[in-house]
Write an enzyme that holds these catalytic residues in place. Structure first.
Site, mmCIF file in Angstrom:
data_model
loop_
_atom_site.group_PDB
_atom_site.id
_atom_site.type_symbol
_atom_site.label_atom_id
_atom_site.label_comp_id
_atom_site.label_asym_id
_atom_site.label_seq_id
_atom_site.Cartn_x
_atom_site.Cartn_y
_atom_site.Cartn_z
ATOM 1 N N CYS A 55 -2.385 -0.078 7.354
ATOM 2 C CA CYS A 55 -1.579 1.128 7.164
ATOM 3 C C CYS A 55 -1.614 2.037 8.383
ATOM 4 O O CYS A 55 -0.598 2.635 8.752
ATOM 5 C CB CYS A 55 -2.045 1.872 5.919
ATOM 6 S SG CYS A 55 -1.726 0.953 4.394
ATOM 7 N N HIS B 10 0.856 -1.186 0.000
ATOM 8 C CA HIS B 10 0.000 0.000 0.000
ATOM 9 C C HIS B 10 0.891 1.235 0.000
ATOM 10 O O HIS B 10 2.025 1.209 0.488
ATOM 11 C CB HIS B 10 -0.900 0.001 1.228
ATOM 12 C CG HIS B 10 -1.966 -1.051 1.199
ATOM 13 N ND1 HIS B 10 -3.112 -0.949 1.962
ATOM 14 C CD2 HIS B 10 -2.067 -2.215 0.515
ATOM 15 C CE1 HIS B 10 -3.870 -2.010 1.739
ATOM 16 N NE2 HIS B 10 -3.250 -2.792 0.874
ATOM 17 N N GLU C 3 0.880 3.936 1.750
ATOM 18 C CA GLU C 3 1.318 4.392 3.064
ATOM 19 C C GLU C 3 2.486 3.552 3.578
ATOM 20 O O GLU C 3 3.477 4.110 4.075
ATOM 21 C CB GLU C 3 0.162 4.320 4.078
ATOM 22 C CG GLU C 3 -1.029 5.185 3.729
ATOM 23 C CD GLU C 3 -2.101 4.461 2.903
ATOM 24 O OE1 GLU C 3 -3.270 4.878 2.976
ATOM 25 O OE2 GLU C 3 -1.768 3.479 2.202
ATOM 26 N N CYS D 54 -6.136 2.145 5.639
ATOM 27 C CA CYS D 54 -6.777 0.916 6.100
ATOM 28 C C CYS D 54 -6.168 0.557 7.459
ATOM 29 O O CYS D 54 -5.165 1.140 7.871
ATOM 30 C CB CYS D 54 -6.559 -0.202 5.081
ATOM 31 S SG CYS D 54 -4.867 -0.858 5.062
#
Length: 184
Positions: free
Chosen positions: A100, A67, A69, A97
């Site tokens: 993250c 991801h 992040e 999410c």
């Protein structure tokens, strides 16, 4: 003499500027064969100096943890040669999410500032519907969560025609009729 505290209006203006920069950076993926709506940047909290940026690379790297992040945090920690990102703020085009946000907490980030919400993203792809604020609240690690900031501009990354086509390709069996989107 201590540093001057920023006002709420100044912080809002800075957050909007940083988010607009991140939207432009992330939107560049819309001109590639692998568009993504998820971008993240890390800046020094005190100065606002940009430090690291990344976009989602789950499909490109065949890694479900890639991801934006997490990638930005990993890059920043390597550059700093430290697992602690105390003194830094994470900007992200979508509310982090749980994976993250937990990473942001473990990294010791001062703040997380997001654009689109998890509910916005869930209109187009699968999400774990636990808010970043909820995760931060349930932790004994401190991190301020602010957002949404420039939500409409960030959500536009999700609704761009090339992105809608990509969402549909991620799992055509679950494409939603009339939206061009899919749950992945």
């Amino acid at each position: 003499m201590g540093a001057r505290k920023t006002t709420l209006a100044e912080r809002k203006a800075t957050d909007e500027l940083r988010m607009a920069e991140l939207v432009r950076f992330t939107a560049r993926t819309l001109e590639t064969g692998r568009p993504v709506p998820f971008g993240a940047s890390i800046v020094e909290t005190a100065t606002g100096r940009p430090w690291m940026r990344a976009v989602n690379a789950v499909r490109a790297e065949n890694d479900p943890s890639s991801h934006a992040e997490l990638r930005a945090v990993r890059k920043a920690a390597r550059k700093l040669k430290s697992a602690s990102l105390k003194g830094y703020t994470l900007y992200t085009t979508c509310e982090p999410c749980p994976m993250c946000m937990a990473n942001a907490l473990w990294a010791g980030l001062d703040r997380v500032v997001y654009g689109a919400t998890i509910a916005d993203a869930n209109k187009h792809c699968r999400q774990i519907r636990v808010s970043a604020r909820e995760l931060a609240r349930r932790s004994d690690l401190e991190c301020i969560v602010d957002g949404p900031v420039l939500r409409k501009a960030c959500y536009a990354l999700f609704t761009h025609p090339k992105m809608l086509k990509m969402f549909a390709s991620w799992n055509p069996k679950t494409a939603r009729p009339g939206t061009g989107s899919a749950k992945r």
